[in-house]
Each structure stands twice: as C-alpha cells, then as structure tokens.
Write a protein that holds these residues in place. Structure first.
Motif, PDB file in Angstrom:
ATOM      1  N   ASN A 182     -91.326  85.792 -58.544  1.00  0.00           N
ATOM      2  CA  ASN A 182     -90.064  85.048 -58.378  1.00  0.00           C
ATOM      3  C   ASN A 182     -89.504  84.574 -59.724  1.00  0.00           C
ATOM      4  OD1 ASN A 182     -89.862  85.339 -55.586  1.00  0.00           O
ATOM      5  ND2 ASN A 182     -91.078  83.502 -55.184  1.00  0.00           N
ATOM      6  N   ASP A 183     -89.495  85.484 -60.691  1.00  0.00           N
ATOM      7  CA  ASP A 183     -88.953  85.236 -62.035  1.00  0.00           C
ATOM      8  C   ASP A 183     -89.741  84.204 -62.836  1.00  0.00           C
ATOM      9  OD1 ASP A 183     -86.879  87.102 -61.856  1.00  0.00           O
ATOM     10  OD2 ASP A 183     -85.563  85.664 -60.850  1.00  0.00           O
ATOM     11  N   GLN A 184     -90.877  83.762 -62.318  1.00  0.00           N
ATOM     12  CA  GLN A 184     -91.751  82.863 -63.076  1.00  0.00           C
ATOM     13  C   GLN A 184     -92.812  83.701 -63.778  1.00  0.00           C
ATOM     14  OE1 GLN A 184     -93.823  79.894 -60.787  1.00  0.00           O
ATOM     15  NE2 GLN A 184     -95.167  79.321 -62.485  1.00  0.00           N
ATOM     16  N   SER A 185     -92.794  83.684 -65.110  1.00  0.00           N
ATOM     17  CA  SER A 185     -93.741  84.494 -65.872  1.00  0.00           C
ATOM     18  C   SER A 185     -95.168  84.026 -65.614  1.00  0.00           C
ATOM     19  CB  SER A 185     -93.434  84.397 -67.368  1.00  0.00           C
ATOM     20  OG  SER A 185     -94.443  85.068 -68.117  1.00  0.00           O
ATOM     21  N   ILE A 186     -96.054  84.982 -65.429  1.00  0.00           N
ATOM     22  CA  ILE A 186     -97.476  84.658 -65.267  1.00  0.00           C
ATOM     23  C   ILE A 186     -98.304  85.272 -66.401  1.00  0.00           C
ATOM     24  CG2 ILE A 186     -97.330  84.365 -62.769  1.00  0.00           C
ATOM     25  CD1 ILE A 186     -98.530  87.207 -62.545  1.00  0.00           C
ATOM     26  N   VAL A 187     -97.626  85.687 -67.466  1.00  0.00           N
ATOM     27  CA  VAL A 187     -98.350  86.192 -68.631  1.00  0.00           C
ATOM     28  C   VAL A 187     -99.221  85.067 -69.193  1.00  0.00           C
ATOM     29  CG1 VAL A 187     -98.133  87.088 -70.982  1.00  0.00           C
ATOM     30  CG2 VAL A 187     -96.596  87.901 -69.178  1.00  0.00           C
ATOM     31  N   GLY A 188    -100.484  85.354 -69.412  1.00  0.00           N
ATOM     32  CA  GLY A 188    -101.426  84.346 -69.881  1.00  0.00           C
ATOM     33  C   GLY A 188    -102.275  83.757 -68.778  1.00  0.00           C
ATOM     34  N   CYS A 189    -101.914  84.004 -67.516  1.00  0.00           N
ATOM     35  CA  CYS A 189    -102.712  83.512 -66.393  1.00  0.00           C
ATOM     36  C   CYS A 189    -103.903  84.435 -66.145  1.00  0.00           C
ATOM     37  CB  CYS A 189    -101.860  83.428 -65.127  1.00  0.00           C
ATOM     38  SG  CYS A 189    -100.516  82.233 -65.203  1.00  0.00           S
ATOM     39  N   ARG A 190    -105.007  83.850 -65.728  1.00  0.00           N
ATOM     40  CA  ARG A 190    -106.174  84.650 -65.357  1.00  0.00           C
ATOM     41  C   ARG A 190    -105.970  85.269 -63.987  1.00  0.00           C
ATOM     42  NH1 ARG A 190    -111.003  84.418 -67.677  1.00  0.00           N
ATOM     43  NH2 ARG A 190    -111.077  86.431 -66.605  1.00  0.00           N
ATOM     44  N   HIS A 191    -106.784  86.279 -63.697  1.00  0.00           N
ATOM     45  CA  HIS A 191    -106.632  87.008 -62.435  1.00  0.00           C
ATOM     46  C   HIS A 191    -106.780  86.106 -61.218  1.00  0.00           C
ATOM     47  CE1 HIS A 191    -110.814  86.650 -63.198  1.00  0.00           C
ATOM     48  NE2 HIS A 191    -111.060  87.884 -63.618  1.00  0.00           N
ATOM     49  N   TYR A 192    -107.703  85.160 -61.241  1.00  0.00           N
ATOM     50  CA  TYR A 192    -107.917  84.302 -60.074  1.00  0.00           C
ATOM     51  C   TYR A 192    -106.727  83.368 -59.856  1.00  0.00           C
ATOM     52  CZ  TYR A 192    -109.430  80.765 -63.494  1.00  0.00           C
ATOM     53  OH  TYR A 192    -109.497  79.889 -64.544  1.00  0.00           O
ATOM     54  N   GLU A 193    -106.047  82.996 -60.937  1.00  0.00           N
ATOM     55  CA  GLU A 193    -104.845  82.167 -60.797  1.00  0.00           C
ATOM     56  C   GLU A 193    -103.716  82.960 -60.150  1.00  0.00           C
ATOM     57  OE1 GLU A 193    -105.101  79.138 -64.567  1.00  0.00           O
ATOM     58  OE2 GLU A 193    -104.660  81.241 -65.011  1.00  0.00           O
ATOM     59  N   VAL A 194    -103.547  84.213 -60.559  1.00  0.00           N
ATOM     60  CA  VAL A 194    -102.507  85.071 -59.982  1.00  0.00           C
ATOM     61  C   VAL A 194    -102.811  85.346 -58.513  1.00  0.00           C
ATOM     62  CG1 VAL A 194    -101.383  87.324 -60.121  1.00  0.00           C
ATOM     63  CG2 VAL A 194    -102.024  86.117 -62.223  1.00  0.00           C
ATOM     64  N   ALA A 195    -104.077  85.631 -58.200  1.00  0.00           N
ATOM     65  CA  ALA A 195    -104.459  85.876 -56.810  1.00  0.00           C
ATOM     66  C   ALA A 195    -104.159  84.655 -55.945  1.00  0.00           C
ATOM     67  CB  ALA A 195    -105.939  86.233 -56.736  1.00  0.00           C
ATOM     68  N   LYS A 196    -104.387  83.467 -56.470  1.00  0.00           N
ATOM     69  CA  LYS A 196    -104.115  82.232 -55.732  1.00  0.00           C
ATOM     70  C   LYS A 196    -102.613  82.065 -55.495  1.00  0.00           C
ATOM     71  CE  LYS A 196    -105.252  77.269 -55.870  1.00  0.00           C
ATOM     72  NZ  LYS A 196    -103.907  76.663 -55.926  1.00  0.00           N
ATOM     73  N   MET A 197    -101.788  82.361 -56.523  1.00  0.00           N
ATOM     74  CA  MET A 197    -100.332  82.265 -56.360  1.00  0.00           C
ATOM     75  C   MET A 197     -99.836  83.210 -55.267  1.00  0.00           C
ATOM     76  SD  MET A 197     -99.038  82.198 -60.312  1.00  0.00           S
ATOM     77  CE  MET A 197     -99.892  81.225 -61.550  1.00  0.00           C
ATOM     78  N   LEU A 198    -100.358  84.431 -55.250  1.00  0.00           N
ATOM     79  CA  LEU A 198     -99.933  85.394 -54.240  1.00  0.00           C
ATOM     80  C   LEU A 198    -100.386  84.972 -52.848  1.00  0.00           C
ATOM     81  CD1 LEU A 198    -100.647  88.712 -56.184  1.00  0.00           C
ATOM     82  CD2 LEU A 198     -98.408  87.720 -55.662  1.00  0.00           C
ATOM     83  N   LYS A 199    -101.581  84.427 -52.780  1.00  0.00           N
ATOM     84  CA  LYS A 199    -102.098  83.986 -51.480  1.00  0.00           C
ATOM     85  C   LYS A 199    -101.268  82.833 -50.920  1.00  0.00           C
ATOM     86  CE  LYS A 199    -106.416  82.700 -49.199  1.00  0.00           C
ATOM     87  NZ  LYS A 199    -107.866  82.406 -49.391  1.00  0.00           N
ATOM     88  N   GLU A 200    -100.699  82.014 -51.809  1.00  0.00           N
ATOM     89  CA  GLU A 200     -99.939  80.843 -51.373  1.00  0.00           C
ATOM     90  C   GLU A 200     -98.496  81.168 -51.006  1.00  0.00           C
ATOM     91  OE1 GLU A 200    -100.406  78.241 -54.687  1.00  0.00           O
ATOM     92  OE2 GLU A 200    -102.376  77.484 -54.029  1.00  0.00           O
ATOM     93  N   GLN A 201     -98.059  82.410 -51.215  1.00  0.00           N
ATOM     94  CA  GLN A 201     -96.697  82.779 -50.805  1.00  0.00           C
ATOM     95  C   GLN A 201     -96.590  82.690 -49.280  1.00  0.00           C
ATOM     96  OE1 GLN A 201     -94.121  83.388 -52.934  1.00  0.00           O
ATOM     97  NE2 GLN A 201     -95.614  82.853 -54.532  1.00  0.00           N
ATOM     98  N   PRO A 202     -95.551  82.013 -48.754  1.00  0.00           N
ATOM     99  CA  PRO A 202     -95.449  81.835 -47.294  1.00  0.00           C
ATOM    100  C   PRO A 202     -95.153  83.145 -46.571  1.00  0.00           C
ATOM    101  CG  PRO A 202     -93.482  80.991 -48.385  1.00  0.00           C
ATOM    102  CD  PRO A 202     -94.446  81.353 -49.474  1.00  0.00           C
ATOM    103  N   ARG A 203     -95.658  83.249 -45.369  1.00  0.00           N
ATOM    104  CA  ARG A 203     -95.399  84.431 -44.534  1.00  0.00           C
ATOM    105  C   ARG A 203     -93.953  84.425 -44.073  1.00  0.00           C
ATOM    106  NH1 ARG A 203    -100.280  85.256 -40.249  1.00  0.00           N
ATOM    107  NH2 ARG A 203     -98.883  86.980 -39.698  1.00  0.00           N
ATOM    108  N   GLY A 204     -93.384  85.619 -44.006  1.00  0.00           N
ATOM    109  CA  GLY A 204     -92.030  85.775 -43.478  1.00  0.00           C
ATOM    110  C   GLY A 204     -90.925  85.547 -44.486  1.00  0.00           C
ATOM    111  N   LEU A 205     -91.244  84.993 -45.658  1.00  0.00           N
ATOM    112  CA  LEU A 205     -90.226  84.752 -46.675  1.00  0.00           C
ATOM    113  C   LEU A 205     -90.375  85.771 -47.807  1.00  0.00           C
ATOM    114  CD1 LEU A 205     -90.234  80.852 -46.975  1.00  0.00           C
ATOM    115  CD2 LEU A 205     -88.591  82.308 -45.758  1.00  0.00           C
TER     116      LEU A 205
END
Length: 331
Positions: A182-205
């Motif tokens: 969503n246009d928020q850069s995640i460069v510099g984030c570790r893999h587990y942080e990115v996985a957590k962000m994706l998991k927290e995306q709401p269903r249906g949106l």
C-alpha cells in the motif's frame, strides 16, 4: 691478534695505541685485581623455525545471473560485504542486488545462497529488473506466500502455495522482491516483519503490492517458477563450506548429518509458525540448542542471540523437540 680477542693494556702500548688504563693511578694495595674488559652482550638467539604465513584467502567466482563476464571476489565475512564485493567487480550499486543463487543462474530457491557457501560454489547475483504493482484481495487468512530476505534489507517471495490467493495472480512470481505494501516502503524490514504485515491485512479489502522482479536472461523470460518443498536448501554432507555470520568473522566448517537434518526441520517450523524460510536463521537456532540439556537452557541461549524475534513458547518447544528427535535418531 686474532679477530674477536680483547687487547690487554700491554698490547695497546706496544702497538702505539693509548688506552684508558694508561691514565689510571697505579693500584696502591698489593693483591689488587687487574682491570678486566667489560663483558659483551650475549648474541641474539636465532629465529625459531620458519615464519608463519597467513592462510591462503578464499576466492570465489561470480557472474550476474542475467549474463556477464566472470569476476573473482574474496575477503567478505557476511552477506552485505559479499554484495559489496560483487557490486565492485561489476561496477554496480550493492542495492541493485536482490539475492544470489549458487551454481545456477535461474531463480531456483533450492539454490538460494543463505548463510553457507561451498568452497567450490559459483555465485550468481540476481539484480533488480522491472517494477510492477499488483492488487490483492485477501479471500482467506493465508495468502499462500512464504517470505525470506537477502540479509541486506530486501524481503522476497520464496514460495507460492499452489491454489492459494497469490497463486491465482499470475503476475506474482517466486523471486519477486516486495518493495512496498500500500505504497509504504518495507525496504529494510526483516522477512518475519513483512510476513506479519501481510497476515494483518484484512480479508475482503484490496491492498497493493509493489514488486521488483529479478532481471531475466533471454532463456528465463516467461518462466514462473515455484520452489518445490522436498529437499529445499539441501546441504551436501561432508562438504566444506564458508559460514557467513552477521557478527564476527566467517569460518570454514564441514556440514555434518545432524546439523543438516536439524536445520531443515527447523526451517520447516519457521515456515509453519511464521511464514518465512531462512536457512541461516535455522542454522543459528540449531547451534544454540544442540548442546543444551533442557528447554529452559535452550530458550535462554536463543534469547541471547535472537532476542529480537520474540519466538512464541509453542514454537520453542516444537523446535526443542525436533532437535531432540534428530539427535536421538527418531527422524
């Protein structure tokens, strides 16, 4: 007079040379000792054996995966230094490198460079290619992605689960670097942080992924690879490897059967619990637990080296059990 002999005062006068003793008052007391020459310092001991020479440096061959001349690199101890060496050889920025594979120019996650490099391995660097944006609508809790990172700030897709939400989006491929959500850069984030962000995306949106694919050679255009689960990241038993470390110097070591099996099992658990795969992280976990006597000691040792991860207790107990199963031959 022979070389090395000390002249007496007598000899000095006979030869016409004056000495300090000529000006001294004669000894008043009988039995007075005759002056003696000063003692010479002892000779320096000979050097003990041949000088020690530094160990020969390890030199690796490398190419850019989409095609380039062959370069030679050496003198690195971690992934960031490795990327810097490769970038220097090919006159590019280290930030252009997404990840490296060993002995294959293809986007093959079984060949992905992790924390170990075989001393005979050939390194292929995959650099930034085209950027693309994909709109994703989450229809179930899991997207079907497994995330890893390159150890230098770039998270990318290591596996796509067949039949999943992401699998239905043919523009998304294994090897794509996730640059933004969503246009928020995640460069510099570790893999587990990115996985957590994706998991927290709401269903249906719907949400947007900005992806950067590896630059492709002509024989790779149109390929959409999936990493098979079996034997992923297999290490060759009995082979010497260069172990890269985020802290401290790299070391040459030989992979043994226990560490190979335990590392693969822990890597599977990382994917199950956290949606990531990381052989270097799995190896560090195994090293922390292989000599411990109980789960509490293991948890304390793991916290001292990987405290930032805040692993859940259930994960720690499953990892402890897996290491024990391998150690006792139950796997």
């Amino acid at each position: 007079m022979q070389n090395g002999e000390v002249m007496s005062p007598h000899d000095s006068k006979a030869s016409g040379h004056e000495t300090m003793e000529d000006h001294k008052a004669p000894c008043q007391n009988q039995g007075c000792a005759e002056p003696t020459a000063p003692l010479l310092p002892p000779p320096s001991p000979p050097p003990a054996g041949p000088p020690e020479y530094p160990r020969p440096r390890l030199v690796f061959h490398t190419q850019l995966a989409h095609g380039s001349p062959t370069g030679r690199i050496h003198g690195f101890t971690n992934v960031k230094e490795l990327y810097a060496k490769i970038a220097e050889v090919f006159n590019i920025s280290p930030s252009e490198i997404l990840f490296c594979t060993l002995n294959s120019h293809k986007v093959d996650m079984q060949k992905l460079l992790g924390g170990q490099i075989g001393l005979e391995d050939f390194i292929f660097a995959h650099v930034r290619g085209e950027t693309k944006e994909v709109e994703v609508t989450k229809t179930e809790d899991a997207l079907g992605l497994t995330i890893t990172d390159n150890g230098a700030g770039y998270a990318f897709i290591k596996r796509i689960k067949e039949g999943s939400t992401i699998d239905r989006l043919k523009a998304v491929c294994v090897g794509d670097h996730i640059e933004a959500i969503n246009d928020q850069s995640i460069v510099g984030c570790r893999h587990y942080e990115v996985a957590k962000m994706l998991k927290e995306q709401p269903r249906g949106l719907p949400f947007t992924l900005r992806l950067v694919e590896p630059k492709k050679a002509f024989d790779m255009i149109g390929m959409r690879t999936k990493a098979p689960k079996s034997n992923e990241g297999k290490l060759v038993n009995g082979r010497e490897t260069l172990r890269l470390r985020s802290k401290g110097a790299a070391t040459v070591q030989e992979v043994n059967e226990f560490e190979e099996q335990a590392t693969r099992k822990v890597d599977d658990l990382l994917e199950s619990y956290m949606g990531i795969r990381d052989l270097e992280l799995a190896t560090t976990i195994v090293e922390a637990g292989k000599d411990k006597k109980n789960p509490d000691d293991f948890a304390e040792a793991l916290d001292s080296v990987l405290g930032d991860f805040a692993f859940p207790d259930v994960f720690l107990f499953d990892v402890w059990g897996a290491i024990g199963d391998v150690k006792n031959g139950r796997i």
